[in-house]
Scaffold this motif. Structure first.
Motif, short mmCIF file in Angstrom:
data_model
loop_
_atom_site.label_atom_id
_atom_site.label_comp_id
_atom_site.label_asym_id
_atom_site.label_seq_id
_atom_site.Cartn_x
_atom_site.Cartn_y
_atom_site.Cartn_z
N ILE A 74 0.86 -1.18 0.00
CA ILE A 74 0.00 0.00 0.00
C ILE A 74 0.90 1.23 0.00
N ASP A 75 0.95 1.90 -1.13
CA ASP A 75 1.85 3.03 -1.33
C ASP A 75 1.64 4.13 -0.28
N GLY A 76 2.71 4.43 0.43
CA GLY A 76 2.69 5.53 1.39
C GLY A 76 2.23 5.18 2.79
N LEU A 77 1.73 3.97 3.00
CA LEU A 77 1.16 3.63 4.30
C LEU A 77 2.22 3.55 5.39
N ILE A 78 3.32 2.87 5.13
CA ILE A 78 4.37 2.75 6.14
C ILE A 78 4.94 4.12 6.48
N ASP A 79 5.17 4.96 5.49
CA ASP A 79 5.68 6.31 5.74
C ASP A 79 4.70 7.13 6.58
N ALA A 80 3.41 7.01 6.28
CA ALA A 80 2.40 7.75 7.04
C ALA A 80 2.38 7.31 8.49
N MET A 81 2.44 5.99 8.75
CA MET A 81 2.45 5.49 10.12
C MET A 81 3.72 5.93 10.84
N ASP A 82 4.85 5.80 10.18
CA ASP A 82 6.14 6.16 10.77
C ASP A 82 6.16 7.64 11.16
N ARG A 83 5.72 8.49 10.25
CA ARG A 83 5.70 9.93 10.51
C ARG A 83 4.75 10.27 11.66
N ARG A 84 3.57 9.70 11.61
CA ARG A 84 2.55 10.04 12.61
C ARG A 84 2.96 9.57 14.01
N VAL A 85 3.56 8.39 14.11
CA VAL A 85 3.92 7.83 15.41
C VAL A 85 5.28 8.35 15.88
N ARG A 86 6.30 8.19 15.06
CA ARG A 86 7.66 8.54 15.50
C ARG A 86 7.91 10.05 15.53
N THR A 87 7.43 10.75 14.52
CA THR A 87 7.70 12.19 14.45
C THR A 87 6.68 12.98 15.27
N ASP A 88 5.40 12.66 15.08
CA ASP A 88 4.34 13.44 15.74
C ASP A 88 3.99 12.93 17.13
N GLY A 89 4.37 11.70 17.45
CA GLY A 89 4.10 11.15 18.78
C GLY A 89 2.70 10.63 19.00
N ALA A 90 1.99 10.29 17.93
CA ALA A 90 0.64 9.74 18.09
C ALA A 90 0.73 8.38 18.78
N PRO A 91 -0.18 8.10 19.71
CA PRO A 91 -0.19 6.79 20.37
C PRO A 91 -0.41 5.67 19.35
N PHE A 92 0.28 4.55 19.57
CA PHE A 92 0.26 3.42 18.67
C PHE A 92 0.04 2.14 19.46
N LEU A 93 -0.87 1.29 18.97
CA LEU A 93 -1.08 -0.02 19.55
C LEU A 93 -0.88 -1.05 18.45
N GLY A 94 0.14 -1.87 18.61
CA GLY A 94 0.37 -2.99 17.70
C GLY A 94 -0.10 -4.26 18.38
N ILE A 95 -0.92 -5.02 17.69
CA ILE A 95 -1.46 -6.25 18.25
C ILE A 95 -0.77 -7.44 17.60
N CYS A 96 -0.22 -8.32 18.42
CA CYS A 96 0.46 -9.53 17.96
C CYS A 96 1.61 -9.13 17.02
N VAL A 97 1.63 -9.63 15.81
CA VAL A 97 2.70 -9.30 14.87
C VAL A 97 2.71 -7.79 14.58
N GLY A 98 1.59 -7.13 14.73
CA GLY A 98 1.51 -5.69 14.52
C GLY A 98 2.47 -4.91 15.39
N MET A 99 2.76 -5.39 16.59
CA MET A 99 3.70 -4.71 17.47
C MET A 99 5.13 -4.88 16.95
N GLN A 100 5.43 -6.04 16.40
CA GLN A 100 6.76 -6.27 15.85
C GLN A 100 7.01 -5.45 14.60
N LEU A 101 5.95 -5.24 13.84
CA LEU A 101 6.08 -4.45 12.61
C LEU A 101 6.38 -3.01 12.95
#
Length: 89
Positions: free
Chosen positions: A62-89
């Motif tokens: 999915i074009d741009g999805l990883i970058d959008a998540m990375d920016r929103r969580v790592r740069t902006d500090g949005a709370p993130f919940l990864g479930i099971c393998v989602g946390m490892q990703l």
């Protein structure tokens, strides 16, 4: 702005996670693969089921999805919940 972006990349039990979030009191939960929605979400939830490589492939497809998540969580500090393998990703 979307309160919670529940990431749909073709893996994970989205229906159960969505229902659990609603029962816990969440409103405005968007099940989405849209990077624009993810980039503005208050919170991000990434469910994961199965093998790490398969989930990574689903996200990468999915074009741009990883970058959008990375920016929103790592740069902006949005709370993130990864479930099971989602946390490892």
């Amino acid at each position: 702005m979307t309160a919670i972006a529940l990431i749909d990349y073709g893996a994970g039990n989205l229906r159960s996670v969505h229902n659990a979030l609603v029962v816990a009191g969440a409103d405005n939960v968007a099940v989405t693969a849209d990077p624009d929605i993810v980039a503005t979400a208050d919170r991000i939830v990434l469910p994961g089921v199965g093998a790490f490589a398969a989930c990574t492939s689903g996200l990468s497809a999915i074009d741009g999805l990883i970058d959008a998540m990375d920016r929103r969580v790592r740069t902006d500090g949005a709370p993130f919940l990864g479930i099971c393998v989602g946390m490892q990703l």
